[in-house]
Write an enzyme that holds these catalytic residues in place. Structure first.
Site, mmCIF file in Angstrom:
data_model
loop_
_atom_site.group_PDB
_atom_site.id
_atom_site.type_symbol
_atom_site.label_atom_id
_atom_site.label_comp_id
_atom_site.label_asym_id
_atom_site.label_seq_id
_atom_site.Cartn_x
_atom_site.Cartn_y
_atom_site.Cartn_z
ATOM 1 N N SER A 1 0.791 -1.226 0.000
ATOM 2 C CA SER A 1 0.000 0.000 0.000
ATOM 3 C C SER A 1 0.824 1.278 0.000
ATOM 4 O O SER A 1 0.324 2.331 -0.379
ATOM 5 C CB SER A 1 -0.941 0.017 1.211
ATOM 6 O OG SER A 1 -0.201 -0.017 2.416
ATOM 7 N N HIS B 1 -5.447 -3.851 -1.906
ATOM 8 C CA HIS B 1 -5.187 -2.905 -2.989
ATOM 9 C C HIS B 1 -5.092 -3.589 -4.347
ATOM 10 O O HIS B 1 -4.742 -2.952 -5.341
ATOM 11 C CB HIS B 1 -3.920 -2.106 -2.705
ATOM 12 C CG HIS B 1 -4.106 -1.055 -1.658
ATOM 13 N ND1 HIS B 1 -4.648 0.184 -1.935
ATOM 14 C CD2 HIS B 1 -3.854 -1.076 -0.329
ATOM 15 C CE1 HIS B 1 -4.703 0.895 -0.813
ATOM 16 N NE2 HIS B 1 -4.229 0.152 0.172
ATOM 17 N N LYS C 1 -12.425 -0.332 -0.999
ATOM 18 C CA LYS C 1 -11.563 0.466 -1.875
ATOM 19 C C LYS C 1 -12.148 0.476 -3.288
ATOM 20 O O LYS C 1 -13.073 1.219 -3.567
ATOM 21 C CB LYS C 1 -10.125 -0.051 -1.805
ATOM 22 C CG LYS C 1 -9.517 0.112 -0.409
ATOM 23 C CD LYS C 1 -8.114 -0.412 -0.330
ATOM 24 C CE LYS C 1 -7.458 -0.075 1.002
ATOM 25 N NZ LYS C 1 -8.118 -0.689 2.167
#
Length: 395
Positions: free
Chosen positions: A183, A211, A242
């Site tokens: 990240s 991610h 996300k």
């Protein structure tokens, strides 16, 4: 002052101020989009994990509204007491199909997925072999387990093999844990090499795709799918917070693993399930990803466009391979100053300093999304150029 004035906390806060890293959280006064109103100012938003722009997508909004009308606002209790709403089961079945695994269990966040899954899988007498740059939620999940923890140098396969050889004869279960995409630097884990070593030495593999979800893979299925390893990774962690644009996390894998976490995943057992509107919006996001690669294609095009501009200006963007592109300032104060000055120029990009990153590696982290336009990115690059020259990061 008395004991309950917490003077020792005030002292710690004063130390942060002296170090130049004390911060107040910005106030978002609009949806988290490519341009947002933050602290009363419209800015280009480069700090959102809303990779695909789905957080504001009309189809997700509509799905959430319909779910509220049908199901109400809350689930009412933990699922082990009240039971599963059928919409939660639908989400888990859809995610399992999307991830090409046997089953999925949804947690309240990606953080709680790690906090529940790691202690659920390993115990005293087992060992965790963890990349040194793994996310804080992995670190905390490891601490919550009773397993021993050893670390290998970041993405260093020779060091990973060295560590495995040191522990392989001393433990019954050996679990290798890595982020899929890291990240802070935006680099991708070397999953093919990790899997080869795991299979060579009889280790389990565990990848956190926070991610990678919505970012890697043909339609955003994650890093395991990206490398064609969906059937060779034992545990996949995903996030719904996300790129999926809503909130939540999940564990994907074999059916017996998911059944076990239904009995031993403590955040699942002791926290109320996600609101029905959240589940409905997540289902719709997966529908959108399954229908077309348009959003992921746009995200990658934008990310590569902006990364090239930053590199041409002379910024140090590290070893990023994804839409996470750090602008490394080195010094904590300089990173904070870069972020502050960018905001004055109409660009919101947060600074990240020690202890989140190593000393001397402070940076402003940028994330480009599918929702940004080329005009947004040109304007942001111009602001970086101006501020970068003024504070001496580039010539």
């Amino acid at each position: 002052m008395g004991l309950h004035d917490l003077d020792f906390i005030t002292k710690r806060l004063d130390e942060l101020k002296e170090q130049g890293v004390y911060r107040q959280l910005p106030v978002l006064q609009s949806p988290s989009g490519p341009r947002s109103v933050i602290n009363g100012k419209e800015v280009i938003n480069l700090s959102s994990n809303n990779y695909l722009g789905l957080a504001n997508h009309p189809r997700l909004r509509e799905a959430g509204k319909k779910a509220i009308d049908k199901w109400g606002m809350g689930a009412g209790a933990v699922r082990t007491i009240i039971g599963n709403m059928s919409i939660h089961e639908e989400l888990e079945e859809k995610l399992a199909k999307f991830k090409h695994v046997e089953a999925v269990i949804v947690f309240q966040s990606g953080f709680t997925a790690n906090a529940g899954a790691i202690p659920g899988i390993v115990d005293k007498g087992d060992v965790i072999i963890s990349d040194e740059l793994n996310h804080a939620s992995i670190i905390d999940g490891c601490r919550l387990s009773k397993a021993d923890v050893v670390r290998y140098k970041h993405s260093d396969m020779e060091d990973l093999e060295r560590v495995i050889n040191e522990v392989k004869d001393n433990y019954s279960t050996k679990l290798i844990i890595t982020d899929g995409v890291f990240s802070m630097d935006g680099d991708i884990a070397k999953l093919p090499e990790i899997v080869e070593l795991a299979e060579k030495y009889g280790c389990l593999t565990y990848v956190d795709d926070a991610h990678s979800s919505g970012v890697l893979g043909s339609s955003g299925q994650g890093s395991a799918h990206h490398f064609g390893l969906s059937d060779r990774i034992d545990v996949q962690i995903g996030t719904l917070s996300k790129a999926i644009g809503v909130v939540g996390g999940y564990v994907a894998g074999r059916r017996n693993l998911i059944e076990w976490l239904n009995h031993r995943g403590r955040p699942f057992l002791f926290s109320t399930a996600a609101p029905p509107a959240v589940a409905a919006a997540c289902i719709e996001a997966i529908n959108i990803l399954s229908e077309s690669t348009e959003l992921t294609d746009k995200m990658w095009d934008n990310a590569n466009y902006f990364k090239k501009k930053l590199n041409e200006l002379g910024f140090n963007t590290g070893k990023s391979e994804t839409p996470i592109t750090p602008v490394i300032a080195g010094d904590d104060r300089k990173a904070v100053e870069l972020s502050r000055r960018l905001f004055e120029e109409g660009v919101f990009a947060q600074s990240i300093v020690f202890p989140t990153v190593a000393k001397g590696a402070a940076r402003v982290r940028t994330i480009v999304t599918a929702a940004h336009t080329k005009e947004d990115l040109d304007e942001a690059a111009s602001a970086f150029a101006k501020v970068g020259r003024e504070i001496g990061l580039i010539k």
